[in-house]
Scaffold this motif. Structure first.
Motif, PDB file in Angstrom:
ATOM      1  N   ASP A   1      -7.958   0.837-119.026  1.00  0.00           N
ATOM      2  CA  ASP A   1      -7.395   2.092-119.520  1.00  0.00           C
ATOM      3  C   ASP A   1      -7.717   3.247-118.580  1.00  0.00           C
ATOM      4  O   ASP A   1      -8.846   3.423-118.146  1.00  0.00           O
ATOM      5  CB  ASP A   1      -7.938   2.376-120.917  1.00  0.00           C
TER       6      ASP A   1
ATOM      7  N   GLN B   1      -1.106   6.748-117.504  1.00  0.00           N
ATOM      8  CA  GLN B   1      -0.201   5.688-117.947  1.00  0.00           C
ATOM      9  C   GLN B   1       1.249   6.170-117.900  1.00  0.00           C
ATOM     10  O   GLN B   1       2.141   5.459-117.437  1.00  0.00           O
ATOM     11  CB  GLN B   1      -0.560   5.225-119.356  1.00  0.00           C
TER      12      GLN B   1
ATOM     13  N   VAL C   1      -4.042  -3.323-122.079  1.00  0.00           N
ATOM     14  CA  VAL C   1      -5.321  -2.731-121.694  1.00  0.00           C
ATOM     15  C   VAL C   1      -6.407  -3.794-121.796  1.00  0.00           C
ATOM     16  O   VAL C   1      -6.609  -4.399-122.853  1.00  0.00           O
ATOM     17  CB  VAL C   1      -5.652  -1.507-122.586  1.00  0.00           C
TER      18      VAL C   1
END
Length: 108
Positions: free
Chosen positions: A64, A70, A95
């Motif tokens: 992450d 992202q 993730v």
């Protein structure tokens, strides 16, 4: 260690977008290009006994890095896929948990 798994995209298209995509992702994520892997998976999609074309899928396996990063990665993937001739692409992220990811016998 970002790993991209691409389904539903021609191998030549994957080759074409691989360098500019990794160039862009190294800037966004901030990790060396040798950390990236791209796997092109040949898939045949079938509906009612007939092969069907599909929208390409890009799965990103990674640790992450937050929603903002992202979002930037998803935008870069879409942009580079479109430049390579794919009008649409779907991207999803898996993730990985550091305590569950091992390199040889050690977890991160």
């Amino acid at each position: 260690m970002p790993q991209l798994i691409i389904k539903g995209m021609n191998i030549e298209t994957v080759k074409q977008l691989s360098k500019p995509l990794v160039d862009e992702l190294t800037q966004i994520i901030g990790c060396p290009r040798e950390y990236f892997t791209i796997e092109a998976v040949h898939s045949v999609f079938i509906q009612d006994g007939e092969e069907q074309p599909i929208t390409p899928f890009v799965q990103v396996n990674w640790f992450d890095r937050g929603q903002a990063v992202q979002d930037q990665v998803a935008q870069a993937i879409c942009r580079q896929a479109q430049k390579a001739g794919c009008p649409q692409v779907e991207t999803f992220f898996v993730v990985l948990e550091e305590s569950r990811y091992y390199e040889n016998e050690r977890h991160y």
